[in-house]
Design an enzyme around this catalytic site. Structure first.
Site, mmCIF file in Angstrom:
data_model
loop_
_atom_site.group_PDB
_atom_site.id
_atom_site.type_symbol
_atom_site.label_atom_id
_atom_site.label_comp_id
_atom_site.label_asym_id
_atom_site.label_seq_id
_atom_site.Cartn_x
_atom_site.Cartn_y
_atom_site.Cartn_z
ATOM 1 N N ASP A 196 -72.252 -84.046 -36.294
ATOM 2 C CA ASP A 196 -73.708 -84.146 -36.251
ATOM 3 C C ASP A 196 -74.336 -83.148 -35.274
ATOM 4 O O ASP A 196 -75.081 -83.531 -34.381
ATOM 5 C CB ASP A 196 -74.049 -85.595 -35.840
ATOM 6 C CG ASP A 196 -75.536 -85.874 -35.796
ATOM 7 O OD1 ASP A 196 -76.271 -85.284 -36.592
ATOM 8 O OD2 ASP A 196 -75.956 -86.689 -34.952
ATOM 9 N N GLU A 211 -64.528 -89.797 -31.898
ATOM 10 C CA GLU A 211 -64.724 -90.603 -33.103
ATOM 11 C C GLU A 211 -63.810 -90.220 -34.266
ATOM 12 O O GLU A 211 -64.281 -90.027 -35.393
ATOM 13 C CB GLU A 211 -66.191 -90.538 -33.549
ATOM 14 C CG GLU A 211 -67.156 -91.141 -32.554
ATOM 15 C CD GLU A 211 -68.539 -91.410 -33.158
ATOM 16 O OE1 GLU A 211 -68.837 -90.891 -34.243
ATOM 17 O OE2 GLU A 211 -69.302 -92.165 -32.532
ATOM 18 N N TYR A 213 -73.962 -98.160 -31.528
ATOM 19 C CA TYR A 213 -75.374 -98.042 -31.919
ATOM 20 C C TYR A 213 -75.903 -99.352 -32.484
ATOM 21 O O TYR A 213 -76.535 -99.366 -33.535
ATOM 22 C CB TYR A 213 -75.510 -96.883 -32.911
ATOM 23 C CG TYR A 213 -75.204 -95.541 -32.263
ATOM 24 C CD1 TYR A 213 -76.218 -94.813 -31.646
ATOM 25 C CD2 TYR A 213 -73.908 -95.038 -32.213
ATOM 26 C CE1 TYR A 213 -75.955 -93.608 -31.022
ATOM 27 C CE2 TYR A 213 -73.638 -93.819 -31.585
ATOM 28 C CZ TYR A 213 -74.667 -93.116 -30.992
ATOM 29 O OH TYR A 213 -74.409 -91.927 -30.366
ATOM 30 N N GLU A 264 -71.260 -93.273 -25.665
ATOM 31 C CA GLU A 264 -72.504 -92.990 -26.404
ATOM 32 C C GLU A 264 -73.200 -94.309 -26.705
ATOM 33 O O GLU A 264 -72.540 -95.283 -27.070
ATOM 34 C CB GLU A 264 -72.233 -92.312 -27.757
ATOM 35 C CG GLU A 264 -71.799 -90.881 -27.687
ATOM 36 C CD GLU A 264 -71.571 -90.259 -29.058
ATOM 37 O OE1 GLU A 264 -72.113 -90.763 -30.063
ATOM 38 O OE2 GLU A 264 -70.844 -89.255 -29.107
HETATM 39 C C1 BDP Z 1 -71.916 -90.338 -33.082
HETATM 40 C C2 BDP Z 1 -71.421 -88.946 -32.763
HETATM 41 C C3 BDP Z 1 -72.517 -88.006 -32.292
HETATM 42 C C4 BDP Z 1 -73.777 -88.222 -33.087
HETATM 43 C C5 BDP Z 1 -74.263 -89.634 -32.832
HETATM 44 C C6 BDP Z 1 -75.570 -89.945 -33.560
HETATM 45 O O1 BDP Z 1 -70.353 -88.959 -31.837
HETATM 46 O O2 BDP Z 1 -72.048 -86.672 -32.392
HETATM 47 O O3 BDP Z 1 -74.763 -87.291 -32.794
HETATM 48 O O4 BDP Z 1 -73.285 -90.542 -33.245
HETATM 49 O O5 BDP Z 1 -75.497 -90.469 -34.661
HETATM 50 O O6 BDP Z 1 -71.409 -90.653 -34.322
HETATM 51 O O7 BDP Z 1 -76.625 -89.640 -33.038
#
Ligand code: BDP
Length: 593
Positions: free
Chosen positions: A158, A406, A462, A499
């Site tokens: 991404d 990931e 997330y 993240e």
């Molecule tokens: C994760 C990835 C990251 C993406 C992020 C996203 O590690 O590179 O930019 O999610 O979705 O899957 O913002």
């Protein structure tokens, strides 16, 4: 590999500036012994993509050419001459005066070549053929579609596939007998530190002499022994860096200096115990970000003013650490992190190892095919680990190595792929730094095959965005449940977020929890903090992302990824202020214990 520095015995010439540039027409052959025909102008270092206006060229897939004239001052004739690239993304073939001199695969690590005097003229013609192609063998990993009708790269990741000469190109000289490398090894025993430098030398010499200096340049030890000690060690601390200077001198039989190089290095200890990471014997809490090398116009080009400002913004808000997601960053970045006391998780470009990954993780189970029977990146992966550890081994700022991001850790073959890579990393690192592989939600505590290989369980999560979108109440329930399952499965390992975040359009506001608003971003983090603050084994929070960044067009990406705490040009969103308030109240050491 030493960073090129001017010393008593060495000269560095920087070839940054404007170069000639050409993207060949279809079928057009470029002859490296002839001048490029009708070239464009291109600034180096920087990505090429956002310096031009033609969208077809911006998205071009294939070979591109750079050209630069240079002269070598006569006064340097008596020395060995080396041409060094900080990085070229992703593959480079280098020609001098029409002759091929070297090539390198991998877009994020330096490479160099010695130039024979016989090759040189006045002036000289330097050409670099750069390929931006990524496929199932490269890192980052991607799918390359190539047939009579089309040629394109489908990234399994991404961020925009910027390309070009991203970091400085330097010519430097050394004497013919020279210091090839220095490993600033040490061992801390109480307040005393035993220093065991390892110097590799090429050529003839009589003696290697060491001078250890403090930060002010005062000489603490002068010796030809490759083991010596100092008392009252001043430790390198997060946000309170202290760098010793190790001056290495090569001498001849008459005691005259042949070569000289000074490596700055910090002294600190690292240990994982009791579900925590201890730096200098104190348990550390990670506050900070996953980042990108990304800025308008420059793309992924190295720029020290931006690096400096980013570090200052981090310090302004009480952040103490970051991850070089998803590839090694510029050497200038790492040197500044050492100097500023920014703690770094250093990552190889092991990204995209999830076949047909989509940024919406809830869609990934539809991904076709087992990743590990498709990818052919294993040899390149070993190489990027070797090159990263070789480059960054002396950096005190580096406290963990991330050997991937990931991957499809739940698919058959993941363990066979990663186990030898983790072992290799541990074997190569004299400093025994912990190893991690940030985990994707699809690889659950029950199905993941990698977590027992790593030292810290690093979660990219997330909840409240891709899962439980716009529903922070359910997000909290599911996040808590999942982290508790990880802890139950691996009770001795610390856990952290590498993240977590939500896309947020700067200026979009609401009194309700509406996705993409600045309020929603603030509330998302509050909800996440409520959960992790109760978990004593949770050792850190790296917000995704420091700043908005460019991606490939995608239904879920409007003008790039908008998960930044800052906009792409570094204006704070509301969340930057709320993170600041939180982080300034959390100590770097001793939080939760
Ligand atoms: C994760 C990835 C990251 C993406 C992020 C996203 O590690 O590179 O930019 O999610 O979705 O899957 O913002």
């Amino acid at each position: 590999m030493l960073y090129p520095l001017n010393t008593l015995t060495r000269t560095v010439i920087d070839l940054s500036g404007t170069w000639n540039f050409l993207i060949p027409d279809e079928g057009q052959e470029v002859d490296p012994s002839k001048k490029l025909k009708n070239p464009l102008t291109m600034a180096v270092p920087a990505s090429y993509n956002d310096q031009i206006t033609d969208s077809q060229l911006r998205d071009y897939v294939g070979d591109i050419w750079y050209e630069k004239e240079f002269a070598v001052p006569q006064i340097l004739n008596e020395q060995r001459l080396v041409l060094r690239f900080g990085s070229v993304s992703h593959k480079a073939k280098v020609y001098i005066n029409g002759q091929f001199v070297t090539e390198h695969i991998g877009g994020f690590t330096p490479f160099e070549v010695e130039i024979a005097a016989s090759l040189l003229k006045a002036p000289n013609d330097l050409k670099v053929c750069v390929s931006n192609i990524l496929n199932e063998t490269t890192l980052p990993n991607a799918v390359l579609i190539e047939n009579e009708k089309e040629k394109k790269v489908l990234p399994n990741f991404d961020f925009f596939n910027y390309s070009g000469i991203h970091r400085p190109v330097k010519l430097y000289t050394t004497p013919y007998s020279y210091i090839e490398d220095i490993v600033a090894r040490y061992e801390v025993a109480g307040s005393k530190t035993i220093i065991r430098p390892k110097t590799s030398v090429i050529g003839d010499y009589a003696e290697v002499l060491y001078e250890l200096q403090d930060e002010e340049g005062q000489v603490l030890v002068k010796t030809s022994d490759d083991e010596f000690s100092i008392g009252d060690t001043r430790f390198w601390e997060p946000l309170d860096a202290y760098l010793y200077r190790l001056k290495v001198m090569l001498k001849d039989e008459n005691g005259l200096i042949i070569d000289e190089y000074t490596e700055e290095f910090g002294i600190r200890t690292l240990e994982i115990k009791d579900n925590a990471l201890y730096i200098n014997g104190k348990n550390f809490y990670f506050k900070g970000f996953g980042k990108h090398e990304d800025f308008p116009i420059l793309g992924k080009g190295m720029n020290e003013a931006i690096i400096n400002y980013d570090f200052n913004l981090m310090k302004w808000m009480g952040a103490n650490s970051m991850r070089t997601s998803h590839y090694p960053y510029a050497e200038e970045f790492m040197r500044m992190a050492d100097r500023e006391g920014i703690v770094v998780i250093d990552e190889v470009p092991g990204v995209g190892l999830f076949n047909r990954f989509t940024v919406d993780v809830s869609q990934n189970e539809n991904s076709k095919g087992n990743t590990w029977s498709i990818v052919g990146s294993f040899e390149n992966h070993k190489q990027v680990i070797r090159e990263l550890l070789e480059r960054d081994k002396n950096h005190a700022c580096v406290v963990m190595w991330a050997v991937g991001n990931e991957p499809a850790g739940h698919q058959e073959g993941a363990r066979e792929y990663f186990e030898p890579l983790v072992t290799l990393t541990r074997e190569l690192d004299w400093n025994n730094r912990p190893v991690i592989i940030p985990n994707i939600v699809n690889a659950t505590p029950e199905t993941d095959k990698l977590a027992d290989l790593v030292d810290v369980i690093c979660l990219n999560r997330y909840y409240g965005w891709y899962i439980d979108h716009a529903d922070l109440k359910s997000a909290k329930i599911h996040l808590k449940e999942e982290i508790e399952r990880w802890h139950a499965a691996y009770p001795d390992k610390p856990i952290m977020f590498t993240e977590f975040g939500v896309d947020t359009v700067s200026g979009l506001r609401s009194i309700h929890d509406i996705p993409y608003t600045e309020e929603y971003q603030v509330n998302f983090f509050k909800a996440n903090f409520e959960i992790i603050d109760e978990m004593p084994y949770f050792i850190g929070e790296h917000v995704w992302n420091f700043a908005d960044f460019e991606t490939h067009p995608n239904l879920r990406r409007i003008d790039g990824n908008k998960k930044g705490a800052f906009t792409r040009d570094r204006k704070p969103k509301m969340v930057a202020h709320s993170l600041k308030e939180r982080w300034l109240s959390i100590p770097d050491y001793g939080y939760k214990k």
